[in-house]
Design a protein around this motif. Sequence first.
Motif, PDB file in Angstrom:
ATOM      1  N   UNK A   1       0.831  -1.209   0.000  1.00  0.00           N
ATOM      2  CA  UNK A   1       0.000   0.000   0.000  1.00  0.00           C
ATOM      3  C   UNK A   1       0.865   1.259   0.000  1.00  0.00           C
ATOM      4  N   UNK A   2       1.882   1.270   0.837  1.00  0.00           N
ATOM      5  CA  UNK A   2       2.781   2.438   0.903  1.00  0.00           C
ATOM      6  C   UNK A   2       3.489   2.649  -0.427  1.00  0.00           C
ATOM      7  N   UNK A   3       3.905   1.566  -1.049  1.00  0.00           N
ATOM      8  CA  UNK A   3       4.595   1.647  -2.341  1.00  0.00           C
ATOM      9  C   UNK A   3       3.713   2.329  -3.378  1.00  0.00           C
ATOM     10  N   UNK A   4       2.454   1.908  -3.463  1.00  0.00           N
ATOM     11  CA  UNK A   4       1.554   2.506  -4.445  1.00  0.00           C
ATOM     12  C   UNK A   4       1.265   3.969  -4.123  1.00  0.00           C
ATOM     13  N   UNK A   5       1.019   4.264  -2.866  1.00  0.00           N
ATOM     14  CA  UNK A   5       0.735   5.655  -2.475  1.00  0.00           C
ATOM     15  C   UNK A   5       1.946   6.535  -2.761  1.00  0.00           C
ATOM     16  N   UNK A   6       3.135   6.024  -2.470  1.00  0.00           N
ATOM     17  CA  UNK A   6       4.362   6.781  -2.743  1.00  0.00           C
ATOM     18  C   UNK A   6       4.538   7.079  -4.223  1.00  0.00           C
ATOM     19  N   UNK A   7       3.938   6.249  -5.077  1.00  0.00           N
ATOM     20  CA  UNK A   7       4.044   6.461  -6.520  1.00  0.00           C
ATOM     21  C   UNK A   7       2.878   7.273  -7.074  1.00  0.00           C
ATOM     22  N   UNK A   8       2.080   7.841  -6.177  1.00  0.00           N
ATOM     23  CA  UNK A   8       1.060   8.788  -6.608  1.00  0.00           C
ATOM     24  C   UNK A   8      -0.301   8.205  -6.899  1.00  0.00           C
ATOM     25  N   UNK A   9      -0.511   6.915  -6.682  1.00  0.00           N
ATOM     26  CA  UNK A   9      -1.815   6.303  -6.986  1.00  0.00           C
ATOM     27  C   UNK A   9      -2.858   6.683  -5.935  1.00  0.00           C
ATOM     28  N   UNK A  10      -4.094   6.864  -6.400  1.00  0.00           N
ATOM     29  CA  UNK A  10      -5.202   7.194  -5.517  1.00  0.00           C
ATOM     30  C   UNK A  10      -6.422   6.312  -5.790  1.00  0.00           C
ATOM     31  N   UNK A  11      -6.267   5.306  -6.656  1.00  0.00           N
ATOM     32  CA  UNK A  11      -7.330   4.338  -6.950  1.00  0.00           C
ATOM     33  C   UNK A  11      -6.711   2.946  -6.875  1.00  0.00           C
TER      34      UNK A  11
ATOM     35  N   UNK B   1       7.260  27.438  -6.010  1.00  0.00           N
ATOM     36  CA  UNK B   1       6.097  27.271  -5.144  1.00  0.00           C
ATOM     37  C   UNK B   1       5.095  26.295  -5.767  1.00  0.00           C
ATOM     38  N   UNK B   2       4.867  26.413  -7.079  1.00  0.00           N
ATOM     39  CA  UNK B   2       3.938  25.501  -7.748  1.00  0.00           C
ATOM     40  C   UNK B   2       4.459  24.065  -7.694  1.00  0.00           C
ATOM     41  N   UNK B   3       5.773  23.919  -7.821  1.00  0.00           N
ATOM     42  CA  UNK B   3       6.377  22.594  -7.725  1.00  0.00           C
ATOM     43  C   UNK B   3       6.159  21.988  -6.336  1.00  0.00           C
ATOM     44  N   UNK B   4       6.403  22.802  -5.312  1.00  0.00           N
ATOM     45  CA  UNK B   4       6.238  22.329  -3.938  1.00  0.00           C
ATOM     46  C   UNK B   4       4.773  21.963  -3.668  1.00  0.00           C
ATOM     47  N   UNK B   5       3.846  22.818  -4.097  1.00  0.00           N
ATOM     48  CA  UNK B   5       2.423  22.564  -3.862  1.00  0.00           C
ATOM     49  C   UNK B   5       1.976  21.293  -4.593  1.00  0.00           C
ATOM     50  N   UNK B   6       2.441  21.131  -5.841  1.00  0.00           N
ATOM     51  CA  UNK B   6       2.068  19.951  -6.626  1.00  0.00           C
ATOM     52  C   UNK B   6       2.567  18.660  -6.001  1.00  0.00           C
ATOM     53  N   UNK B   7       3.813  18.640  -5.540  1.00  0.00           N
ATOM     54  CA  UNK B   7       4.359  17.439  -4.902  1.00  0.00           C
ATOM     55  C   UNK B   7       3.590  17.114  -3.616  1.00  0.00           C
ATOM     56  N   UNK B   8       3.293  18.138  -2.843  1.00  0.00           N
ATOM     57  CA  UNK B   8       2.550  17.912  -1.598  1.00  0.00           C
ATOM     58  C   UNK B   8       1.139  17.374  -1.894  1.00  0.00           C
ATOM     59  N   UNK B   9       0.525  17.898  -2.935  1.00  0.00           N
ATOM     60  CA  UNK B   9      -0.837  17.502  -3.256  1.00  0.00           C
ATOM     61  C   UNK B   9      -0.915  16.056  -3.729  1.00  0.00           C
ATOM     62  N   UNK B  10      -0.008  15.663  -4.645  1.00  0.00           N
ATOM     63  CA  UNK B  10      -0.119  14.350  -5.264  1.00  0.00           C
ATOM     64  C   UNK B  10       0.719  13.264  -4.586  1.00  0.00           C
ATOM     65  N   UNK B  11       1.818  13.652  -3.949  1.00  0.00           N
ATOM     66  CA  UNK B  11       2.688  12.652  -3.323  1.00  0.00           C
ATOM     67  C   UNK B  11       2.720  12.755  -1.804  1.00  0.00           C
ATOM     68  N   UNK B  12       2.249  13.875  -1.273  1.00  0.00           N
ATOM     69  CA  UNK B  12       2.263  14.044   0.171  1.00  0.00           C
ATOM     70  C   UNK B  12       3.632  14.356   0.733  1.00  0.00           C
ATOM     71  N   UNK B  13       4.559  14.821  -0.084  1.00  0.00           N
ATOM     72  CA  UNK B  13       5.903  15.164   0.374  1.00  0.00           C
ATOM     73  C   UNK B  13       6.491  16.219  -0.551  1.00  0.00           C
ATOM     74  N   UNK B  14       7.578  16.813  -0.138  1.00  0.00           N
ATOM     75  CA  UNK B  14       8.232  17.859  -0.921  1.00  0.00           C
ATOM     76  C   UNK B  14       9.131  17.237  -1.983  1.00  0.00           C
ATOM     77  N   UNK B  15       9.543  18.018  -2.983  1.00  0.00           N
ATOM     78  CA  UNK B  15      10.498  17.499  -3.965  1.00  0.00           C
ATOM     79  C   UNK B  15      11.782  16.986  -3.315  1.00  0.00           C
ATOM     80  N   UNK B  16      12.272  17.698  -2.309  1.00  0.00           N
ATOM     81  CA  UNK B  16      13.493  17.258  -1.629  1.00  0.00           C
ATOM     82  C   UNK B  16      13.280  15.901  -0.937  1.00  0.00           C
TER      83      UNK B  16
END
Length: 392
Positions: A108-118, A313-328
């Motif tokens: 489950x963590x693997x899939x979520x880490x890769x951005x899946x939501x279904x 800022x858009x990069x940071x917001x996008x990563x947080x939204x879809x991956x739940x973490x920052x680019x770093x």
Amino acid sequence: MPSPRRVALLIDTATSWGAGLIEGIAAYAKSRERHWLFSLEPRGKYDRMLLPDHWRGDGVVARITHSALAEQLVDRRLPAVNVSWFRYGENLIPRCTCDEVAAAEMAAKYFVDHGYRQFAYCGSTLRPRHYDRLGEAFAAALARIGQPCQRFAPDPQRFAELDSEQQLQELSGWLSALPKPTALLAFDDIQGRQVTEACAQAGLAVPDHIAVLGGEHDELSSRISSPPLSGVDQAPHEVGFRAAEMLDRLMAGEELRESHVLLPPRRIITRQSTDQVAVPDEMLSAAIRYIREHHAGELRISDLLREVPMSRRALEIGFKRYLGRTPREEIRRVRVEHALALLCDTDLPITKVASVCGFDRPELLTRAFRRELSATPSAFRRRVSQSKAEGN
């Protein structure tokens, strides 16, 4: 020299799991200088195994997948260890196997880490009577983060009466109805290969439409699947080594400190069936792919911003939204994932692993590893390689 002990191995020889178990058992016997004579026959994963009526020996390691085998071992009062997820003979026969809940949570963590939501789950259609704790734990792990999980659950009796082509058609229809993209966990790589075949029949692309992960990695099933299957490495060598240690104590007349041992899975082995970024934003997907392709170098956020035309800022917001973490944090996660594979598959010193994965200093790898996995690289490698090293 003490008299040899006869040990029966009622374990399939046709899968990576079975072969790894047998290798781990043999490694233990060699490392402890035990003179064990193994009774072992070629067997498939779904063969119904029993001890021969006239077999006389000292102990058994078995995949106890049906009640008759458990009853036979109990009736003969043989020291035995069960290495199956099935719990026949529970409280009478000690058990040592991979922790199926931990395997499901890792998936489950693997899939979520890769951005899946279904998400979806396909249990074993070859074992309709098995209480599937892997599927239950996978759905529960997703429910804790507010994500539903669809399941392929045909009526077992009706489904068993269908021929293989009809079964494939029914599975294809279910897959076609899933939202896209969906991340799917299959009970094992054997079931996963059936899923990829059904996807091909339905005109669904793997992993673009359906990403498929096998709950129990099998090298042959993975290789002959199209595309090759990703799977959970359930550390069969370690399980076999520990099960042999338990059996050794039982045959010596000792009591076990633990009669039910669940070992953690080792990692996710990534192949093409899950090699996809499940993020709908094209620029963010490009940034994630860039991280995967360039994480081993001196990768900075400024490099990402040169690659994709968007603000920081858009990069940071996008990563947080879809991956739940920052680019770093994503860069660190990908580097740790690469390090994990190298620690499992190579003998490279940790200093070299750190360098190859993009860490300037070994202590930075240690810090990131501890943050992501709650362990140090050296401790993880010791756990992975202990039984192999002792068996050499």
